[in-house]
Design a protein around this motif. Structure first.
Motif, PDB file in Angstrom:
ATOM      1  N   ALA A 189       0.980  -1.161   0.028  1.00 61.71           N
ATOM      2  CA  ALA A 189      -0.005  -0.020   0.139  1.00 61.71           C
ATOM      3  C   ALA A 189       0.876   1.161   0.116  1.00 61.71           C
ATOM      4  O   ALA A 189       0.359   2.458  -0.834  1.00 61.71           O
ATOM      5  N   ASP A 190       1.988   1.095   0.717  1.00 67.19           N
ATOM      6  CA  ASP A 190       2.794   2.344   0.988  1.00 67.19           C
ATOM      7  C   ASP A 190       3.653   2.643  -0.548  1.00 67.19           C
ATOM      8  O   ASP A 190       4.004   3.768  -0.885  1.00 67.19           O
ATOM      9  N   LYS A 191       4.016   1.534  -1.060  1.00 65.94           N
ATOM     10  CA  LYS A 191       4.679   1.389  -2.078  1.00 65.94           C
ATOM     11  C   LYS A 191       3.679   1.866  -3.453  1.00 65.94           C
ATOM     12  O   LYS A 191       4.342   2.811  -4.225  1.00 65.94           O
ATOM     13  N   GLY A 192       2.530   1.315  -3.644  1.00 65.11           N
ATOM     14  CA  GLY A 192       1.750   1.491  -4.896  1.00 65.11           C
ATOM     15  C   GLY A 192       0.422   1.603  -4.640  1.00 65.11           C
ATOM     16  O   GLY A 192      -0.294   1.462  -5.941  1.00 65.11           O
ATOM     17  N   GLY A 193      -0.016   1.697  -3.522  1.00 64.15           N
ATOM     18  CA  GLY A 193      -1.291   1.767  -3.087  1.00 64.15           C
ATOM     19  C   GLY A 193      -2.230   0.654  -3.387  1.00 64.15           C
ATOM     20  O   GLY A 193      -1.609  -0.537  -3.523  1.00 64.15           O
ATOM     21  N   SER A 194      -3.466   0.804  -3.453  1.00 63.42           N
ATOM     22  CA  SER A 194      -4.544  -0.530  -3.829  1.00 63.42           C
ATOM     23  C   SER A 194      -4.289  -1.112  -5.127  1.00 63.42           C
ATOM     24  O   SER A 194      -4.687  -2.116  -5.193  1.00 63.42           O
ATOM     25  N   GLU A 195      -3.726  -0.435  -6.111  1.00 62.85           N
ATOM     26  CA  GLU A 195      -3.702  -0.883  -7.219  1.00 62.85           C
ATOM     27  C   GLU A 195      -2.486  -2.036  -7.233  1.00 62.85           C
ATOM     28  O   GLU A 195      -2.667  -3.159  -7.860  1.00 62.85           O
ATOM     29  N   MET A 196      -1.460  -1.667  -6.538  1.00 66.61           N
ATOM     30  CA  MET A 196      -0.359  -2.624  -6.392  1.00 66.61           C
ATOM     31  C   MET A 196      -0.895  -3.816  -5.849  1.00 66.61           C
ATOM     32  O   MET A 196      -0.505  -4.877  -5.927  1.00 66.61           O
ATOM     33  N   MET A 197      -1.782  -3.504  -4.552  1.00 68.68           N
ATOM     34  CA  MET A 197      -2.310  -4.516  -3.598  1.00 68.68           C
ATOM     35  C   MET A 197      -3.057  -5.712  -4.546  1.00 68.68           C
ATOM     36  O   MET A 197      -2.763  -6.741  -4.441  1.00 68.68           O
ATOM     37  N   GLN A 198      -3.781  -5.069  -5.507  1.00 68.94           N
ATOM     38  CA  GLN A 198      -4.824  -6.033  -6.243  1.00 68.94           C
ATOM     39  C   GLN A 198      -3.630  -6.797  -7.127  1.00 68.94           C
ATOM     40  O   GLN A 198      -4.530  -7.846  -7.520  1.00 68.94           O
ATOM     41  N   ALA A 199      -3.199  -6.129  -7.576  1.00 70.47           N
ATOM     42  CA  ALA A 199      -2.430  -6.715  -8.625  1.00 70.47           C
ATOM     43  C   ALA A 199      -1.570  -7.989  -8.095  1.00 70.47           C
ATOM     44  O   ALA A 199      -1.502  -9.071  -8.770  1.00 70.47           O
ATOM     45  N   VAL A 200      -0.743  -7.723  -6.986  1.00 70.66           N
ATOM     46  CA  VAL A 200      -0.370  -8.846  -6.257  1.00 70.66           C
ATOM     47  C   VAL A 200      -1.382  -9.753  -5.858  1.00 70.66           C
ATOM     48  O   VAL A 200      -0.785 -11.133  -6.001  1.00 70.66           O
ATOM     49  N   LEU A 201      -2.504  -9.624  -5.290  1.00 70.36           N
ATOM     50  CA  LEU A 201      -3.385 -10.363  -4.953  1.00 70.36           C
ATOM     51  C   LEU A 201      -3.751 -11.076  -6.259  1.00 70.36           C
ATOM     52  O   LEU A 201      -4.151 -12.656  -6.075  1.00 70.36           O
ATOM     53  N   ARG A 202      -4.001 -10.618  -7.457  1.00 68.03           N
ATOM     54  CA  ARG A 202      -4.192 -11.324  -8.498  1.00 68.03           C
ATOM     55  C   ARG A 202      -3.210 -12.344  -8.775  1.00 68.03           C
ATOM     56  O   ARG A 202      -3.243 -13.504  -9.408  1.00 68.03           O
ATOM     57  N   GLN A 203      -1.968 -11.864  -8.855  1.00 62.73           N
ATOM     58  CA  GLN A 203      -0.939 -12.753  -9.338  1.00 62.73           C
ATOM     59  C   GLN A 203      -0.648 -13.929  -8.210  1.00 62.73           C
ATOM     60  O   GLN A 203      -0.649 -15.193  -8.690  1.00 62.73           O
ATOM     61  N   VAL A 204      -1.027 -13.915  -7.251  1.00 64.79           N
ATOM     62  CA  VAL A 204      -0.986 -15.049  -6.105  1.00 64.79           C
ATOM     63  C   VAL A 204      -2.414 -16.006  -6.500  1.00 64.79           C
ATOM     64  O   VAL A 204      -1.989 -17.257  -6.409  1.00 64.79           O
ATOM     65  N   ALA A 205      -3.348 -15.613  -6.816  1.00 65.37           N
ATOM     66  CA  ALA A 205      -4.438 -16.343  -7.327  1.00 65.37           C
ATOM     67  C   ALA A 205      -4.126 -16.979  -8.548  1.00 65.37           C
ATOM     68  O   ALA A 205      -4.375 -18.213  -8.641  1.00 65.37           O
ATOM     69  N   GLN A 206      -3.516 -16.477  -9.369  1.00 61.77           N
ATOM     70  CA  GLN A 206      -3.080 -17.107 -10.746  1.00 61.77           C
ATOM     71  C   GLN A 206      -2.210 -18.363 -10.619  1.00 61.77           C
ATOM     72  O   GLN A 206      -2.284 -18.836 -11.444  1.00 61.77           O
ATOM     73  N   LEU A 207      -1.554 -18.205  -9.379  1.00 64.29           N
ATOM     74  CA  LEU A 207      -0.406 -19.280  -9.477  1.00 64.29           C
ATOM     75  C   LEU A 207      -1.079 -20.556  -9.122  1.00 64.29           C
ATOM     76  O   LEU A 207      -0.545 -21.718  -9.281  1.00 64.29           O
ATOM     77  N   SER A 208      -2.396 -20.909  -8.496  1.00 66.05           N
ATOM     78  CA  SER A 208      -2.979 -21.833  -8.160  1.00 66.05           C
ATOM     79  C   SER A 208      -4.610 -21.566  -8.444  1.00 66.05           C
ATOM     80  O   SER A 208      -5.130 -21.283  -7.369  1.00 66.05           O
ATOM     81  N   PRO A 209      -4.965 -21.628  -9.549  1.00 59.47           N
ATOM     82  CA  PRO A 209      -6.538 -21.737  -9.780  1.00 59.47           C
ATOM     83  C   PRO A 209      -7.554 -22.197  -9.062  1.00 59.47           C
ATOM     84  O   PRO A 209      -8.393 -21.879  -8.379  1.00 59.47           O
ATOM     85  N   VAL A 210      -6.987 -23.822  -8.797  1.00 61.28           N
ATOM     86  CA  VAL A 210      -8.064 -24.354  -7.718  1.00 61.28           C
ATOM     87  C   VAL A 210      -7.937 -23.758  -6.417  1.00 61.28           C
ATOM     88  O   VAL A 210      -9.022 -24.036  -5.571  1.00 61.28           O
ATOM     89  N   ARG A 211      -6.999 -23.312  -5.753  1.00 59.91           N
ATOM     90  CA  ARG A 211      -7.012 -22.595  -4.488  1.00 59.91           C
ATOM     91  C   ARG A 211      -7.051 -21.187  -4.319  1.00 59.91           C
ATOM     92  O   ARG A 211      -6.930 -20.614  -3.544  1.00 59.91           O
ATOM     93  N   ALA A 212      -7.511 -20.737  -5.535  1.00 60.13           N
ATOM     94  CA  ALA A 212      -7.260 -19.243  -5.698  1.00 60.13           C
ATOM     95  C   ALA A 212      -8.445 -18.489  -4.679  1.00 60.13           C
ATOM     96  O   ALA A 212      -8.009 -17.647  -4.028  1.00 60.13           O
ATOM     97  N   ASP A 213      -9.765 -19.106  -4.516  1.00 59.43           N
ATOM     98  CA  ASP A 213     -10.750 -18.300  -3.638  1.00 59.43           C
ATOM     99  C   ASP A 213     -10.302 -18.609  -2.359  1.00 59.43           C
ATOM    100  O   ASP A 213     -10.345 -17.327  -1.688  1.00 59.43           O
TER     101      ASP A 213
END
Length: 82
Positions: free
Chosen positions: A40-64
């Motif tokens: 959040a300090d580095k890039g705000g909510s946009e960066m947080m959301q991007a990282v969150l999407r990246q983590v989810a994409q690494l394992s679609p089965v466990r994404a939720d």
């Protein structure tokens, strides 16, 4: 994209998945929150959301489940729109 944050969050989420209520789970969740604050300090909510999407994409089965773990730790950060 913050690849280091993605890697750290995946490691922490995997640890929580193994022992969601174990003695270290609270520490893992606190660390997830600290990573969220740093993002959040580095890039705000946009960066947080991007990282969150990246983590989810690494394992679609466990994404939720992984999304829920991270968002729970980040709830105040995301709500503030940082």
């Amino acid at each position: 994209m913050d690849e280091a944050a993605v890697g750290a969050l995946v490691t922490l989420v995997l640890a929580i998945e193994r022992t969601p209520t174990g003695p270290y789970a609270a520490g893992y969740r606190a660390s997830i929150r600290r990573h969220g604050q740093a993002l959040a300090d580095k890039g705000g909510s946009e960066m947080m959301q991007a990282v969150l999407r990246q983590v989810a994409q690494l394992s679609p089965v466990r994404a939720d489940a992984r999304h829920a773990i991270i968002v729970s730790a980040w709830s105040n950060l995301l709500a503030r729109g940082r």
